[in-house]
Design a protein around this motif. Structure first.
Motif, PDB file in Angstrom:
ATOM      1  N   ALA A  49       0.853  -1.200   0.000  1.00  0.00           N
ATOM      2  CA  ALA A  49       0.000   0.000   0.000  1.00  0.00           C
ATOM      3  C   ALA A  49       0.885   1.244   0.000  1.00  0.00           C
ATOM      4  CB  ALA A  49      -0.915  -0.013   1.216  1.00  0.00           C
ATOM      5  N   GLU A  50       1.939   1.207   0.803  1.00  0.00           N
ATOM      6  CA  GLU A  50       2.836   2.351   0.888  1.00  0.00           C
ATOM      7  C   GLU A  50       3.535   2.603  -0.452  1.00  0.00           C
ATOM      8  OE1 GLU A  50       3.106   4.656   3.006  1.00  0.00           O
ATOM      9  OE2 GLU A  50       4.650   5.542   1.747  1.00  0.00           O
ATOM     10  N   ARG A  52       2.422   1.934  -3.407  1.00  0.00           N
ATOM     11  CA  ARG A  52       1.474   2.571  -4.337  1.00  0.00           C
ATOM     12  C   ARG A  52       1.336   4.051  -4.024  1.00  0.00           C
ATOM     13  NH1 ARG A  52      -1.426  -1.941  -4.569  1.00  0.00           N
ATOM     14  NH2 ARG A  52      -2.871  -1.484  -2.897  1.00  0.00           N
ATOM     15  N   LEU A 173      -6.331   5.898   4.250  1.00  0.00           N
ATOM     16  CA  LEU A 173      -5.775   4.691   3.620  1.00  0.00           C
ATOM     17  C   LEU A 173      -6.726   3.499   3.782  1.00  0.00           C
ATOM     18  CD1 LEU A 173      -3.320   6.628   4.143  1.00  0.00           C
ATOM     19  CD2 LEU A 173      -1.987   4.652   4.739  1.00  0.00           C
ATOM     20  N   GLY A 176     -11.359  -0.017  -0.289  1.00  0.00           N
ATOM     21  CA  GLY A 176     -12.529   0.472  -1.000  1.00  0.00           C
ATOM     22  C   GLY A 176     -13.844  -0.141  -0.523  1.00  0.00           C
ATOM     23  N   ASP A 193      -6.140   9.702   0.920  1.00  0.00           N
ATOM     24  CA  ASP A 193      -5.600   8.684   0.007  1.00  0.00           C
ATOM     25  C   ASP A 193      -4.888   9.388  -1.137  1.00  0.00           C
ATOM     26  OD1 ASP A 193      -5.280   6.599  -1.989  1.00  0.00           O
ATOM     27  OD2 ASP A 193      -6.767   5.458  -0.871  1.00  0.00           O
ATOM     28  N   LEU A 194      -3.678   8.948  -1.428  1.00  0.00           N
ATOM     29  CA  LEU A 194      -2.899   9.601  -2.481  1.00  0.00           C
ATOM     30  C   LEU A 194      -3.381   9.273  -3.888  1.00  0.00           C
ATOM     31  CD1 LEU A 194       0.575   9.289  -0.794  1.00  0.00           C
ATOM     32  CD2 LEU A 194      -0.289  11.406  -1.805  1.00  0.00           C
ATOM     33  N   SER A 198      -8.840   5.806  -6.581  1.00  0.00           N
ATOM     34  CA  SER A 198      -9.172   4.683  -5.728  1.00  0.00           C
ATOM     35  C   SER A 198     -10.625   4.835  -5.252  1.00  0.00           C
ATOM     36  CB  SER A 198      -8.197   4.710  -4.550  1.00  0.00           C
ATOM     37  OG  SER A 198      -8.341   3.577  -3.783  1.00  0.00           O
ATOM     38  N   ARG A 199     -11.272   3.697  -4.949  1.00  0.00           N
ATOM     39  CA  ARG A 199     -12.694   3.783  -4.609  1.00  0.00           C
ATOM     40  C   ARG A 199     -12.951   4.598  -3.337  1.00  0.00           C
ATOM     41  NH1 ARG A 199     -14.700  -1.926  -3.892  1.00  0.00           N
ATOM     42  NH2 ARG A 199     -12.501  -2.224  -3.507  1.00  0.00           N
ATOM     43  N   SER A 200     -12.035   4.518  -2.370  1.00  0.00           N
ATOM     44  CA  SER A 200     -12.290   5.202  -1.091  1.00  0.00           C
ATOM     45  C   SER A 200     -12.446   6.716  -1.258  1.00  0.00           C
ATOM     46  CB  SER A 200     -11.184   4.883  -0.075  1.00  0.00           C
ATOM     47  OG  SER A 200     -10.905   3.530  -0.097  1.00  0.00           O
ATOM     48  N   ASP A 210      -3.505  13.556  -0.478  1.00  0.00           N
ATOM     49  CA  ASP A 210      -2.274  14.087   0.103  1.00  0.00           C
ATOM     50  C   ASP A 210      -1.642  12.956   0.908  1.00  0.00           C
ATOM     51  OD1 ASP A 210      -0.351  15.960   0.781  1.00  0.00           O
ATOM     52  OD2 ASP A 210      -1.613  17.077   2.191  1.00  0.00           O
ATOM     53  N   ASN A 211      -0.342  13.075   1.155  1.00  0.00           N
ATOM     54  CA  ASN A 211       0.308  12.078   2.008  1.00  0.00           C
ATOM     55  C   ASN A 211      -0.189  12.270   3.439  1.00  0.00           C
ATOM     56  OD1 ASN A 211       2.157  10.475   3.523  1.00  0.00           O
ATOM     57  ND2 ASN A 211       3.637  10.668   1.853  1.00  0.00           N
ATOM     58  N   ILE A 212      -0.508  11.176   4.090  1.00  0.00           N
ATOM     59  CA  ILE A 212      -1.043  11.272   5.455  1.00  0.00           C
ATOM     60  C   ILE A 212      -0.067  11.991   6.392  1.00  0.00           C
ATOM     61  CG2 ILE A 212      -0.219   8.977   6.165  1.00  0.00           C
ATOM     62  CD1 ILE A 212      -2.814   8.721   7.798  1.00  0.00           C
TER      63      ILE A 212
END
Ligand code: ATP
Length: 259
Positions: A49-50, A52, A173, A176, A193-194, A198-200, A210-212
């Motif tokens: 995940a990271e 991606r 993060l 979905g 979510d970057l 993505s569905r979320s 943005d990056n968390i």
């Protein structure tokens, strides 16, 4: 090979990563995920995940773009307006921003709830302990006495007085399926979510691309700035925010941004 190239493989602590390294944030993020896996709070899949996320962040220029900052302000307003705000924590979130999530919970008077894709009692307890070490008072997610409808058994587990009862949820993060199921429950969802495709983020009321590690401290800053704002001001910020425009701006930057 330059000195910089050898950094990621060699560092034992994050202080060893040179802050002037051109990819400092990426190295820091990667290091925190690796440390999370070693500590038993992050699942190995969290590394994928990271990876991606890291690719998208590279294309965004590793900075908070203006539309993300607007989304972060709208998120702060939503959390301040909420009756029962909950911030959801998974293994990557715990590894990357434990103290920052505790600070945000404090600023908007929200609960923190551990909610894992790969759920085991040991990992939940390790994450709760990790959050407490970083300043969290009370951590939910251990009871798991309610279920999100329309999700398979393990991923549906939540606390009855936490995410299940929440009106506004911050789900960074998030996978979905769960984001869609929370949406169907009628929750106001804030997603970090970057990947804007993505569905979320696609189902979120407030998608933050943005990056968390940048997003959470920025939401907290906005929340502190808005702490004395009246309800009408907060509602106006929420209403002025345009989720479609934010998603489009992020996608445009990723597809055509100058690096
Ligand atoms: P879907 O939402 O469609 O299920 P997915 O399978 O890609 O998409 P996951 O692997 O469950 O999603 O979650 C990883 C998501 O988190 C990716 O979209 C990735 O871009 C994002 N991500 C990873 N690291 C970060 C980070 N540091 N900050 C923000 N987002 C991140």
């Amino acid at each position: 090979m330059s000195d910089y190239d050898s950094v990621s493989a060699d560092v034992e602590t994050e202080e060893e990563i040179p802050e002037d390294h051109p990819r400092y944030q990426d190295l820091l993020t990667r290091h925190r995920i690796e440390a999370g896996v070693e500590k038993g709070i992050t699942h190995l899949q969290g590394m994928h995940a990271e990876g991606r996320g890291s690719a998208f962040d590279y294309l965004l220029g590793e900075e908070t773009i203006p539309s993300a900052d607007e989304a972060e302000r709208a998120a702060a307003a939503q959390l301040l307006l909420a009756d029962r705000p909950v911030l959801s924590i998974n293994g990557n979130v715990a590894a990357l921003v434990p103290g920052e999530m505790a600070a945000l919970a404090d600023a908007v008077d929200a609960d923190l709830e551990v909610n894992l894709f790969n759920r085991t009692p040991d990992r939940i307890e390790a994450i709760a302990e990790h959050l407490r070490e970083h300043g969290a008072d009370d951590v939910k997610g251990l009871e798991a006495d309610a279920r999100i409808p329309n999700l398979d058994h393990e991923r549906s587990k939540v606390d009855a007085d936490g995410i299940y009862a929440a009106d506004v949820v911050l789900v960074p993060l998030e996978d979905g399926d769960r984001a869609e199921a929370l949406d169907e429950m009628g929750k106001t969802e804030i997603v970090i979510d970057l990947n804007p495709l993505s569905r979320s983020p696609q189902v979120a009321d407030v998608p933050i691309v943005d990056n968390i590690i940048r997003a959470v401290p920025t939401i907290t800053e906005h929340a502190r700035d808005l702490a004395d704002a009246d309800e009408a001001t907060l509602r106006a910020i929420v209403e002025d925010f345009d989720r479609e425009r934010a998603l489009e701006a992020a996608e445009k930057r990723i597809r055509s941004g100058e690096l």
